[in-house]
Design a protein around this motif. Structure first.
Motif, PDB file in Angstrom:
ATOM      1  N   LYS A   1       0.838  -1.208   0.000  1.00 48.57           N
ATOM      2  CA  LYS A   1       0.000   0.000   0.000  1.00 48.57           C
ATOM      3  C   LYS A   1       0.869   1.253   0.000  1.00 48.57           C
ATOM      4  N   ARG A   2       1.948   1.247   0.769  1.00 44.38           N
ATOM      5  CA  ARG A   2       2.879   2.380   0.811  1.00 44.38           C
ATOM      6  C   ARG A   2       3.530   2.586  -0.555  1.00 44.38           C
TER       7      ARG A   2
ATOM      8  N   ILE B   1       3.965   5.646  -5.675  1.00 45.17           N
ATOM      9  CA  ILE B   1       3.814   5.689  -7.134  1.00 45.17           C
ATOM     10  C   ILE B   1       2.759   6.726  -7.521  1.00 45.17           C
ATOM     11  N   SER B   2       1.627   6.717  -6.828  1.00 48.82           N
ATOM     12  CA  SER B   2       0.572   7.697  -7.103  1.00 48.82           C
ATOM     13  C   SER B   2       1.064   9.119  -6.849  1.00 48.82           C
TER      14      SER B   2
ATOM     15  N   GLN C   1       7.922  13.524   5.126  1.00 50.10           N
ATOM     16  CA  GLN C   1       7.343  12.619   4.125  1.00 50.10           C
ATOM     17  C   GLN C   1       7.748  13.028   2.713  1.00 50.10           C
ATOM     18  N   ILE C   2       7.800  14.321   2.459  1.00 47.71           N
ATOM     19  CA  ILE C   2       8.237  14.808   1.147  1.00 47.71           C
ATOM     20  C   ILE C   2       9.698  14.425   0.913  1.00 47.71           C
ATOM     21  N   SER C   3      10.523  14.527   1.946  1.00 47.49           N
ATOM     22  CA  SER C   3      11.929  14.117   1.822  1.00 47.49           C
ATOM     23  C   SER C   3      12.031  12.630   1.510  1.00 47.49           C
ATOM     24  N   GLU C   4      11.240  11.821   2.201  1.00 44.50           N
ATOM     25  CA  GLU C   4      11.219  10.375   1.930  1.00 44.50           C
ATOM     26  C   GLU C   4      10.764  10.095   0.497  1.00 44.50           C
ATOM     27  N   LEU C   5       9.746  10.805   0.058  1.00 42.88           N
ATOM     28  CA  LEU C   5       9.247  10.643  -1.306  1.00 42.88           C
ATOM     29  C   LEU C   5      10.318  11.021  -2.316  1.00 42.88           C
ATOM     30  N   ASN C   6      10.981  12.122  -2.092  1.00 41.42           N
ATOM     31  CA  ASN C   6      12.037  12.552  -3.018  1.00 41.42           C
ATOM     32  C   ASN C   6      13.189  11.557  -3.053  1.00 41.42           C
ATOM     33  N   HIS C   7      13.542  11.004  -1.902  1.00 41.43           N
ATOM     34  CA  HIS C   7      14.591   9.989  -1.844  1.00 41.43           C
ATOM     35  C   HIS C   7      14.158   8.743  -2.624  1.00 41.43           C
ATOM     36  N   TRP C   8      12.923   8.322  -2.433  1.00 37.41           N
ATOM     37  CA  TRP C   8      12.366   7.173  -3.154  1.00 37.41           C
ATOM     38  C   TRP C   8      12.381   7.431  -4.659  1.00 37.41           C
TER      39      TRP C   8
ATOM     40  N   GLN D   1      14.392   9.460  -6.310  1.00 37.09           N
ATOM     41  CA  GLN D   1      15.780   9.471  -6.766  1.00 37.09           C
ATOM     42  C   GLN D   1      16.306   8.056  -6.979  1.00 37.09           C
ATOM     43  N   LYS D   2      15.965   7.148  -6.086  1.00 41.41           N
ATOM     44  CA  LYS D   2      16.448   5.774  -6.204  1.00 41.41           C
ATOM     45  C   LYS D   2      15.909   5.073  -7.445  1.00 41.41           C
ATOM     46  N   ARG D   3      14.795   5.526  -7.965  1.00 38.88           N
ATOM     47  CA  ARG D   3      14.176   4.867  -9.107  1.00 38.88           C
ATOM     48  C   ARG D   3      14.501   5.517 -10.460  1.00 38.88           C
ATOM     49  N   ARG D   4      15.236   6.580 -10.424  1.00 42.44           N
ATOM     50  CA  ARG D   4      15.624   7.221 -11.688  1.00 42.44           C
ATOM     51  C   ARG D   4      16.739   6.428 -12.338  1.00 42.44           C
ATOM     52  N   CYS D   5      16.618   6.271 -13.616  1.00 44.64           N
ATOM     53  CA  CYS D   5      17.636   5.535 -14.366  1.00 44.64           C
ATOM     54  C   CYS D   5      18.454   6.521 -15.192  1.00 44.64           C
ATOM     55  N   ILE D   6      19.175   7.351 -14.490  1.00 47.46           N
ATOM     56  CA  ILE D   6      20.005   8.355 -15.163  1.00 47.46           C
ATOM     57  C   ILE D   6      21.450   7.860 -15.081  1.00 47.46           C
ATOM     58  N   HIS D   7      22.099   7.824 -16.231  1.00 47.52           N
ATOM     59  CA  HIS D   7      23.485   7.382 -16.298  1.00 47.52           C
ATOM     60  C   HIS D   7      24.335   8.470 -16.918  1.00 47.52           C
ATOM     61  N   LEU D   8      25.513   8.615 -16.420  1.00 49.45           N
ATOM     62  CA  LEU D   8      26.453   9.590 -16.955  1.00 49.45           C
ATOM     63  C   LEU D   8      27.178   8.958 -18.137  1.00 49.45           C
TER      64      LEU D   8
END
Length: 119
Positions: A13-14, A19-20, A101-108, A110-117
């Motif tokens: 649920k979290r 995602i939402s 909660q916004i900080s946690e969301l932003n961290h979450w 960031q972890k899911r971004r697929c950005i490569h240098l």
């Protein structure tokens, strides 16, 4: 065994709520920025009693904009909206919690971004 199912259900649920929330931020980036601005202002500066209602009401409308299945809606909307259960004496504390909660969301996010240098 039942506790494991309950914990698993809460974790799922979290995850769905995050995602939402990510999708809501994509749809309403200006509202998300304004939420962060208001929350930071409430935490960092004194809020006069005559400004409380307008600030809390504006923040509540922005939280509503984000949508019902997001991290912003249920608890925070209920406890920030002056027309619901909000109490002015807890406003700053709820904003501090929302910032976390916004900080946690932003961290979450960031972890899911697929950005490569690429070099």
């Amino acid at each position: 065994m039942k506790k494991t199912q309950t914990i698993t259900g809460l974790i799922q649920k979290r995850e769905q709520s995050l995602i939402s929330s990510r999708e809501a931020i994509k749809r309403h980036p200006a509202a998300f920025d304004e939420i962060k601005t208001i929350v930071n202002r409430v935490i960092q500066q004194p809020v006069e009693i005559d400004e409380y209602f307008s600030i809390a009401n504006r923040l509540a409308r922005l939280l509503e904009t984000m949508g019902p299945e997001t991290i912003f809606c249920h608890y925070y909307l209920e406890n920030i909206d002056p027309a619901r259960h909000c109490q002015a004496r807890f406003f700053r504390y709820i904003c501090m919690d929302l910032k976390g909660q916004i900080s946690e969301l932003n961290h979450w996010r960031q972890k899911r971004r697929c950005i490569h240098l690429v070099t």
